[in-house]
Every structure is written in C-alpha cells, then in structure tokens.
Design a protein around this motif. Structure first.
Motif, PDB file in Angstrom:
ATOM      1  N   PRO A 206       0.831  -1.210   0.000  1.00 41.54           N
ATOM      2  CA  PRO A 206       0.000   0.000   0.000  1.00 41.54           C
ATOM      3  C   PRO A 206       0.870   1.267   0.000  1.00 41.54           C
ATOM      4  O   PRO A 206       1.858   1.358   0.725  1.00 41.54           O
ATOM      5  N   GLY A 207       0.513   2.202  -0.873  1.00 36.61           N
ATOM      6  CA  GLY A 207       1.229   3.466  -0.970  1.00 36.61           C
ATOM      7  C   GLY A 207       2.447   3.440  -1.878  1.00 36.61           C
ATOM      8  O   GLY A 207       3.008   4.485  -2.196  1.00 36.61           O
ATOM      9  N   GLU A 208       2.897   2.262  -2.315  1.00 36.43           N
ATOM     10  CA  GLU A 208       4.071   2.155  -3.183  1.00 36.43           C
ATOM     11  C   GLU A 208       3.704   2.465  -4.635  1.00 36.43           C
ATOM     12  O   GLU A 208       2.548   2.321  -5.050  1.00 36.43           O
ATOM     13  N   HIS A 209       4.730   2.836  -5.413  1.00 37.72           N
ATOM     14  CA  HIS A 209       4.537   3.028  -6.847  1.00 37.72           C
ATOM     15  C   HIS A 209       5.841   2.740  -7.585  1.00 37.72           C
ATOM     16  O   HIS A 209       6.914   2.715  -6.976  1.00 37.72           O
ATOM     17  N   TYR A 210       5.713   2.498  -8.868  1.00 33.92           N
ATOM     18  CA  TYR A 210       6.863   2.333  -9.750  1.00 33.92           C
ATOM     19  C   TYR A 210       6.622   3.256 -10.933  1.00 33.92           C
ATOM     20  O   TYR A 210       5.583   3.196 -11.583  1.00 33.92           O
ATOM     21  N   ARG A 211       7.577   4.129 -11.204  1.00 32.94           N
ATOM     22  CA  ARG A 211       7.471   5.078 -12.311  1.00 32.94           C
ATOM     23  C   ARG A 211       8.519   4.706 -13.360  1.00 32.94           C
ATOM     24  O   ARG A 211       9.663   4.425 -13.021  1.00 32.94           O
ATOM     25  N   SER A 212       8.119   4.704 -14.631  1.00 32.04           N
ATOM     26  CA  SER A 212       9.025   4.299 -15.705  1.00 32.04           C
ATOM     27  C   SER A 212       9.169   5.400 -16.751  1.00 32.04           C
ATOM     28  O   SER A 212       8.212   6.120 -17.044  1.00 32.04           O
ATOM     29  N   GLU A 213      10.346   5.469 -17.302  1.00 31.19           N
ATOM     30  CA  GLU A 213      10.562   6.304 -18.474  1.00 31.19           C
ATOM     31  C   GLU A 213       9.916   5.597 -19.668  1.00 31.19           C
ATOM     32  O   GLU A 213       9.717   4.378 -19.643  1.00 31.19           O
ATOM     33  N   PRO A 214       9.592   6.337 -20.720  1.00 31.97           N
ATOM     34  CA  PRO A 214       9.008   5.676 -21.898  1.00 31.97           C
ATOM     35  C   PRO A 214       9.964   4.656 -22.503  1.00 31.97           C
ATOM     36  O   PRO A 214      11.178   4.845 -22.505  1.00 31.97           O
ATOM     37  N   ASP A 215       9.394   3.561 -22.986  1.00 27.93           N
ATOM     38  CA  ASP A 215      10.176   2.576 -23.732  1.00 27.93           C
ATOM     39  C   ASP A 215      10.309   3.065 -25.175  1.00 27.93           C
ATOM     40  O   ASP A 215       9.645   4.011 -25.591  1.00 27.93           O
ATOM     41  N   ALA A 216      11.140   2.382 -25.938  1.00 33.16           N
ATOM     42  CA  ALA A 216      11.280   2.696 -27.358  1.00 33.16           C
ATOM     43  C   ALA A 216       9.975   2.362 -28.091  1.00 33.16           C
ATOM     44  O   ALA A 216       9.133   1.596 -27.600  1.00 33.16           O
ATOM     45  N   GLU A 217       9.813   2.923 -29.259  1.00 33.68           N
ATOM     46  CA  GLU A 217       8.637   2.653 -30.095  1.00 33.68           C
ATOM     47  C   GLU A 217       8.531   1.148 -30.350  1.00 33.68           C
ATOM     48  O   GLU A 217       9.534   0.466 -30.529  1.00 33.68           O
ATOM     49  N   GLY A 218       7.322   0.625 -30.327  1.00 34.70           N
ATOM     50  CA  GLY A 218       7.091  -0.794 -30.605  1.00 34.70           C
ATOM     51  C   GLY A 218       6.924  -1.656 -29.371  1.00 34.70           C
ATOM     52  O   GLY A 218       6.563  -2.821 -29.486  1.00 34.70           O
ATOM     53  N   TRP A 219       7.177  -1.122 -28.167  1.00 41.37           N
ATOM     54  CA  TRP A 219       7.027  -1.886 -26.940  1.00 41.37           C
ATOM     55  C   TRP A 219       5.618  -1.743 -26.391  1.00 41.37           C
ATOM     56  O   TRP A 219       4.997  -0.685 -26.514  1.00 41.37           O
ATOM     57  N   HIS A 220       5.121  -2.821 -25.780  1.00 39.12           N
ATOM     58  CA  HIS A 220       3.804  -2.835 -25.139  1.00 39.12           C
ATOM     59  C   HIS A 220       3.927  -3.452 -23.753  1.00 39.12           C
ATOM     60  O   HIS A 220       4.769  -4.311 -23.532  1.00 39.12           O
ATOM     61  N   ASP A 221       3.077  -3.018 -22.843  1.00 36.80           N
ATOM     62  CA  ASP A 221       2.921  -3.656 -21.536  1.00 36.80           C
ATOM     63  C   ASP A 221       1.548  -4.306 -21.494  1.00 36.80           C
ATOM     64  O   ASP A 221       0.565  -3.710 -21.953  1.00 36.80           O
ATOM     65  N   MET A 222       1.508  -5.502 -20.951  1.00 32.32           N
ATOM     66  CA  MET A 222       0.254  -6.216 -20.742  1.00 32.32           C
ATOM     67  C   MET A 222       0.229  -6.579 -19.262  1.00 32.32           C
ATOM     68  O   MET A 222       1.116  -7.294 -18.803  1.00 32.32           O
ATOM     69  N   VAL A 223      -0.748  -6.082 -18.506  1.00 33.88           N
ATOM     70  CA  VAL A 223      -0.799  -6.347 -17.069  1.00 33.88           C
ATOM     71  C   VAL A 223      -2.096  -7.075 -16.722  1.00 33.88           C
ATOM     72  O   VAL A 223      -3.148  -6.797 -17.294  1.00 33.88           O
ATOM     73  N   TYR A 224      -1.986  -8.022 -15.788  1.00 36.11           N
ATOM     74  CA  TYR A 224      -3.128  -8.772 -15.273  1.00 36.11           C
ATOM     75  C   TYR A 224      -3.042  -8.720 -13.756  1.00 36.11           C
ATOM     76  O   TYR A 224      -2.042  -9.145 -13.171  1.00 36.11           O
ATOM     77  N   VAL A 225      -4.079  -8.190 -13.103  1.00 36.97           N
ATOM     78  CA  VAL A 225      -4.067  -8.016 -11.657  1.00 36.97           C
ATOM     79  C   VAL A 225      -4.565  -9.297 -10.981  1.00 36.97           C
ATOM     80  O   VAL A 225      -5.673  -9.765 -11.247  1.00 36.97           O
ATOM     81  N   ILE A 226      -3.728  -9.837 -10.097  1.00 38.22           N
ATOM     82  CA  ILE A 226      -4.051 -11.055  -9.358  1.00 38.22           C
ATOM     83  C   ILE A 226      -4.834 -10.720  -8.097  1.00 38.22           C
ATOM     84  O   ILE A 226      -5.844 -11.343  -7.796  1.00 38.22           O
ATOM     85  N   GLU A 227      -4.340  -9.732  -7.335  1.00 38.56           N
ATOM     86  CA  GLU A 227      -5.070  -9.298  -6.139  1.00 38.56           C
ATOM     87  C   GLU A 227      -4.806  -7.820  -5.907  1.00 38.56           C
ATOM     88  O   GLU A 227      -3.780  -7.280  -6.303  1.00 38.56           O
ATOM     89  N   GLY A 228      -5.779  -7.177  -5.288  1.00 40.29           N
ATOM     90  CA  GLY A 228      -5.674  -5.752  -5.034  1.00 40.29           C
ATOM     91  C   GLY A 228      -6.222  -4.940  -6.190  1.00 40.29           C
ATOM     92  O   GLY A 228      -6.987  -5.439  -7.019  1.00 40.29           O
ATOM     93  N   SER A 229      -5.803  -3.691  -6.247  1.00 41.00           N
ATOM     94  CA  SER A 229      -6.277  -2.764  -7.268  1.00 41.00           C
ATOM     95  C   SER A 229      -5.089  -1.967  -7.793  1.00 41.00           C
ATOM     96  O   SER A 229      -4.384  -1.323  -7.012  1.00 41.00           O
TER      97      SER A 229
END
Length: 190
Positions: free
Chosen positions: A123-146
C-alpha cells in the motif's frame, strides 16, 4: 490437443466469433474454402463446419488456419468489430469442470522479445518508468488488489481479475493506492 470447447447443447459465442472471422478473413484474402483447406491442411468439410459455427475445433487447427490466412490466433477468436485490437477476452477452452478454462485476454504483436514479470506493491508504493522505445507494449493482469495505471498523465483503474494493454512508448507508472497488497503479472513485449 483438445477442442476449443467441449460438446454442449449451448452454442458458445467464441464459436460464432470464429465462424464469422474465418469466413470474413478468407473472403478478404480472396480464398475459396478449397484454397484455404489446402493452405492450412484442414479439410474442406471441417472449414465448412467452422464457418457455420457448428463444429468444435481444436486450438491447433485454429493455429493452422490463422497461419494460412497470415493472421494471429487472436484475430480468429476475438469478437468481430472489436475497437481495442489488443483486447480479446474470449474463453478459448474449457474442461469438464466449470473451473477449468483457458481465456485469451489480450494479444499484441511481438517481433523481438517478450518478458514475463510478477510484481508486488505494498500500500502506498509506486513504480514510475521512463518511456520505452517505439514498438514496446505492456500487458498487465491483476491477481489481487487494485492497480492504478498512470499512462502519459491519464489514470486507468484495474481491479483483481482485470487486465490492461498499452503502448509503453510514453511515461507510465504503477500505483497501489489501496490499503492491501497489490500483485500483478506484467508482460513486456516488442
């Protein structure tokens, strides 16, 4: 390999999607059923049944048809007229037990690399990322929490059991704004 869905009296929507998609993609490729049968190694009789939505089909057979049409497996099973082309969210296989199922959630092109990650944020944590190069995608699936995704300044909320796919060539962050542990699976693909 087992069939896409077991025999039942109910006509599953994924078979309707497959029927419409195979027919439309075959026609767009200007192929007859005979030509597609020859190119895919699937019998014409099977193709007729698939296009009618009356035939239960194996995942391997759909892979061969997709390859012959030069499309992805996801292109065959996603609902037609899907606006978000990464999102599929279609049950593609079920077992004898109602708890046994394979659901294709999303698909995005990958040409070089794919990474599979398991993330936990307190709770309260975060991860901030710089942009990836063109052509990259992230796919996320939440197991628990929000999970609160921040993508280029806009927020997207993903609850447990939900998923989101986005181009990661812009600033993004993962936030746990809740009061319990957040766990999610992250695929990074290029």
């Amino acid at each position: 390999m087992s069939n896409i869905l077991p025999n039942s009296t109910e006509r599953p929507s994924v078979l309707v999607h497959v029927a419409d998609n195979v027919k439309n993609l075959r026609r767009a490729a200007d192929l007859s059923q005979d030509a597609l049968a020859k190119a895919s190694g699937v019998s014409r009789r099977m193709l007729v049944g698939i296009e009618a939505g009356d035939t239960n089909v194996s995942l391997a057979t759909l892979d061969r048809i997709a390859a012959a049409l030069d499309v992805t497996f996801a292109d065959l099973v996603r609902p037609p007229q899907t606006v978000d082309l990464a999102r599929v969210d279609a049950v593609a296989w079920v077992g004898r037990s109602p708890q046994s199922r394979g659901t294709l959630l999303a698909s995005t092109p990958a040409s070089r690399q794919a990474e599979l990650w398991h993330w936990s944020l307190a709770p309260g944590e975060h991860y901030r990322s710089e942009p990836d190069a063109e052509g990259w995608h992230d796919m996320v699936y939440v197991i628990e929490g929000s999970l609160t995704l921040e993508i280029d300044g806009e927020r997207v909320q993903v609850e447990a059991g939900g998923f989101h796919v986005f181009k990661s060539n812009r600033p993004f962050a993962y936030h746990n704004l809740g009061d319990r542990l957040l766990r999610f699976v992250r695929n990074v693909v290029n």
